[in-house]
Design a protein around this motif. Structure first.
Motif, mmCIF file in Angstrom:
data_model
loop_
_atom_site.group_PDB
_atom_site.id
_atom_site.type_symbol
_atom_site.label_atom_id
_atom_site.label_comp_id
_atom_site.label_asym_id
_atom_site.label_seq_id
_atom_site.Cartn_x
_atom_site.Cartn_y
_atom_site.Cartn_z
ATOM 1 N N ILE A 152 0.853 -1.194 0.000
ATOM 2 C CA ILE A 152 0.000 0.000 0.000
ATOM 3 C C ILE A 152 0.889 1.245 0.000
ATOM 4 O O ILE A 152 1.833 1.339 0.792
ATOM 5 N N VAL A 153 0.607 2.182 -0.878
ATOM 6 C CA VAL A 153 1.279 3.480 -0.895
ATOM 7 C C VAL A 153 0.201 4.553 -0.848
ATOM 8 O O VAL A 153 -0.671 4.602 -1.732
ATOM 9 N N GLY A 154 0.228 5.382 0.191
ATOM 10 C CA GLY A 154 -0.831 6.370 0.342
ATOM 11 C C GLY A 154 -0.343 7.683 0.910
ATOM 12 O O GLY A 154 0.745 7.766 1.498
ATOM 13 N N ASP A 155 -1.133 8.716 0.707
ATOM 14 C CA ASP A 155 -0.891 9.988 1.384
ATOM 15 C C ASP A 155 -1.226 9.838 2.863
ATOM 16 O O ASP A 155 -2.084 9.021 3.239
ATOM 17 N N ASP A 156 -0.585 10.640 3.685
ATOM 18 C CA ASP A 156 -0.702 10.482 5.132
ATOM 19 C C ASP A 156 -1.809 11.370 5.696
ATOM 20 O O ASP A 156 -1.561 12.433 6.267
ATOM 21 N N TYR A 157 -3.043 10.934 5.507
ATOM 22 C CA TYR A 157 -4.186 11.584 6.154
ATOM 23 C C TYR A 157 -5.307 10.559 6.251
ATOM 24 O O TYR A 157 -5.109 9.368 5.978
ATOM 25 N N VAL A 158 -6.469 10.969 6.631
ATOM 26 C CA VAL A 158 -7.494 10.039 7.094
ATOM 27 C C VAL A 158 -7.960 9.054 6.017
ATOM 28 O O VAL A 158 -8.090 7.853 6.293
ATOM 29 N N TRP A 159 -8.246 9.511 4.781
ATOM 30 C CA TRP A 159 -8.773 8.583 3.773
ATOM 31 C C TRP A 159 -7.804 7.438 3.467
ATOM 32 O O TRP A 159 -8.206 6.270 3.522
ATOM 33 N N PRO A 160 -6.528 7.725 3.159
ATOM 34 C CA PRO A 160 -5.635 6.600 2.871
ATOM 35 C C PRO A 160 -5.414 5.671 4.060
ATOM 36 O O PRO A 160 -5.421 4.436 3.901
ATOM 37 N N ARG A 161 -5.233 6.227 5.236
ATOM 38 C CA ARG A 161 -4.951 5.371 6.393
ATOM 39 C C ARG A 161 -6.172 4.527 6.777
ATOM 40 O O ARG A 161 -6.041 3.330 7.067
ATOM 41 N N ALA A 162 -7.354 5.138 6.780
ATOM 42 C CA ALA A 162 -8.551 4.376 7.139
ATOM 43 C C ALA A 162 -8.880 3.342 6.071
ATOM 44 O O ALA A 162 -9.280 2.210 6.382
ATOM 45 N N SER A 163 -8.704 3.690 4.799
ATOM 46 C CA SER A 163 -8.960 2.735 3.718
ATOM 47 C C SER A 163 -7.955 1.590 3.754
ATOM 48 O O SER A 163 -8.301 0.437 3.479
ATOM 49 N N ALA A 164 -6.708 1.894 4.108
ATOM 50 C CA ALA A 164 -5.696 0.838 4.239
ATOM 51 C C ALA A 164 -6.072 -0.135 5.348
ATOM 52 O O ALA A 164 -5.871 -1.351 5.213
ATOM 53 N N ARG A 165 -6.632 0.383 6.438
ATOM 54 C CA ARG A 165 -7.077 -0.514 7.526
ATOM 55 C C ARG A 165 -8.167 -1.456 7.034
ATOM 56 O O ARG A 165 -8.178 -2.646 7.373
ATOM 57 N N VAL A 166 -9.090 -0.930 6.236
ATOM 58 C CA VAL A 166 -10.150 -1.770 5.677
ATOM 59 C C VAL A 166 -9.537 -2.860 4.796
ATOM 60 O O VAL A 166 -9.924 -4.038 4.866
ATOM 61 N N ALA A 167 -8.565 -2.492 3.966
ATOM 62 C CA ALA A 167 -7.923 -3.469 3.086
ATOM 63 C C ALA A 167 -7.156 -4.515 3.887
ATOM 64 O O ALA A 167 -7.189 -5.710 3.545
ATOM 65 N N ARG A 168 -6.468 -4.102 4.948
ATOM 66 C CA ARG A 168 -5.729 -5.055 5.778
ATOM 67 C C ARG A 168 -6.653 -6.057 6.443
ATOM 68 O O ARG A 168 -6.381 -7.258 6.471
ATOM 69 N N ARG A 169 -7.762 -5.555 6.998
ATOM 70 C CA ARG A 169 -8.723 -6.468 7.645
ATOM 71 C C ARG A 169 -9.275 -7.458 6.638
ATOM 72 O O ARG A 169 -9.426 -8.651 6.940
ATOM 73 N N PHE A 170 -9.570 -6.979 5.445
ATOM 74 C CA PHE A 170 -10.087 -7.855 4.398
ATOM 75 C C PHE A 170 -9.060 -8.916 4.022
ATOM 76 O O PHE A 170 -9.393 -10.094 3.856
#
Length: 366
Positions: A152-170
């Motif tokens: 995962i490569v994302g910008d450091d704010y709420v949308w990328p971090r929260a979406s990454a958590r969803v992807a990790r759980r999945f």
């Protein structure tokens, strides 16, 4: 709802909306498309008798500024009675600040794909969420392309971090899908050399991009310059036609995107919308894309909701929202709770255009 009735009664001849779209920052790359689609929505709504016979008018606010500054600008318009609603495309960090100043005062239609979970009363969300956008795409990539390992490569704010958590759980619940590494960079990053090294070192077959606008463009260039396009695919829920053009034809190989709308979407509703856009703005208009169309969607939704409620008072809009359904450029859409459900598609970049190759989430159930 404090002050709602007083606010809407100040102008009986018009409905004035704070239209928050990016005119600067990394997301400024698709701001012109957002503005054009907003103008198209206003033209069509007003030509059809407006919003409950009121003329719809937009007051553009630059959503690419610092979130606190955007919220102050919106708050000033609401306090002065110059606007009776808020709508537009802007990042989640901005949404959270606007929430704080408009909650319970005026309706707020947030058109952006986002991380999910927003439940503030009076906030209506018309964009895609990871459960119907990112997760089905990961499943498709594993099944059709045998891509099961991701960085995962994302910008450091709420949308990328929260979406990454969803992807990790999945991934933890899914046999064979793994997230091997995560890299977050400041919004507005120009040098992606370190992030590219992390991708290479992870050994992942795919990169899940939660990067905004010009950040994604710079990453695409650095990714290909490092030769990683020869071994990795890229998947982004926020990749549109302007960003393809800026990335350059050499930098879009094996790049996939998922969204509720693409200019290349071959449906009667999508093709008709594209035709109206070109007729209104000409062939030199900003490239039509999902972010711009989402702004059209937000304003259309506001008009449809007001029509159903018979009012623009916040209490009545909230009561009328659930199960509102209508035909849009995205096909049939339906409000469930405060979220607009819609079909979602997967597309592969073919040079500087998208080829829509699969439907990931079907139309909302009636």
């Amino acid at each position: 709802m404090r002050g709602a009735t007083a606010l809407v009664s100040q102008r009986q001849d018009s409905l004035d909306v704070a239209f928050v779209i990016p005119r600067s920052g990394p997301e400024g790359i698709f701001g012109p498309s957002c503005e054009a689609c907003g103008k198209l929505a206003v033209d069509e709504i007003n030509s059809a008798s407006g919003v409950l016979t009121r003329e719809l008018r937009l007051h553009v606010v630059n959503g690419g500024q610092a979130p606190e500054r955007v919220a102050r600008d919106v708050d000033a318009l609401v306090r002065a009675g110059k606007v009776q609603a808020v709508a537009g495309w802007h990042i989640s960090a901005v949404r959270q600040q606007i929430d704080r100043v408009v909650a319970g005062r005026v309706p707020y239609v947030y058109s952006t794909l986002y991380e999910g979970g927003e439940r503030t009363e009076g906030v209506f969300l018309t964009g895609e969420t990871p459960d119907r956008q990112v997760l089905p795409a990961l499943t498709w990539m594993a099944r059709e392309l045998a891509v099961r390992t991701w960085c995962i490569v994302g910008d450091d704010y709420v949308w990328p971090r929260a979406s990454a958590r969803v992807a990790r759980r999945f991934a933890r619940r899914s046999a064979g899908i793994r997230v091997l590494d995560e890299v977050f960079v400041p919004l507005g990053t120009e040098d992606f050399a370190s992030a590219v090294r992390r991708v290479r070192g992870s050994g992942a077959r795919g990169v899940l991009m939660f990067l905004v606008g010009s950040d994604a463009v710079r990453f695409n260039r650095a990714f290909v310059a490092a030769g990683l396009d020869q071994r990795c695919v890229r998947l982004s829920p926020l990749m549109e036609e302007n960003m393809l053009l800026a990335s350059g034809v050499a930098n879009t190989r094996d790049l996939y995107a998922t969204a509720g709308f693409f200019e290349a979407l071959v449906t009667s509703a999508g093709l008709d919308f594209s035709r109206r856009y070109v007729e209104r703005f000409g062939i030199t208009a900003p490239a039509l894309n999902s972010m711009g169309e989402s702004c059209y969607e937000a304003l259309t939704f506001m008009a449809r909701l007001a029509e159903r409620a018979g009012s623009i008072e916040l209490d009545r809009l909230c009561a009328a929202a659930d199960e509102l359904a209508y035909e849009s450029p995205r096909g049939v859409v339906r409000m469930v709770g405060n979220h607009l459900l819609q079909s979602v598609y997967l597309a592969r970049a073919e040079g500087l255009e998208f080829d829509v190759i699969a439907q990931l989430a079907g139309p909302p159930r009636s």
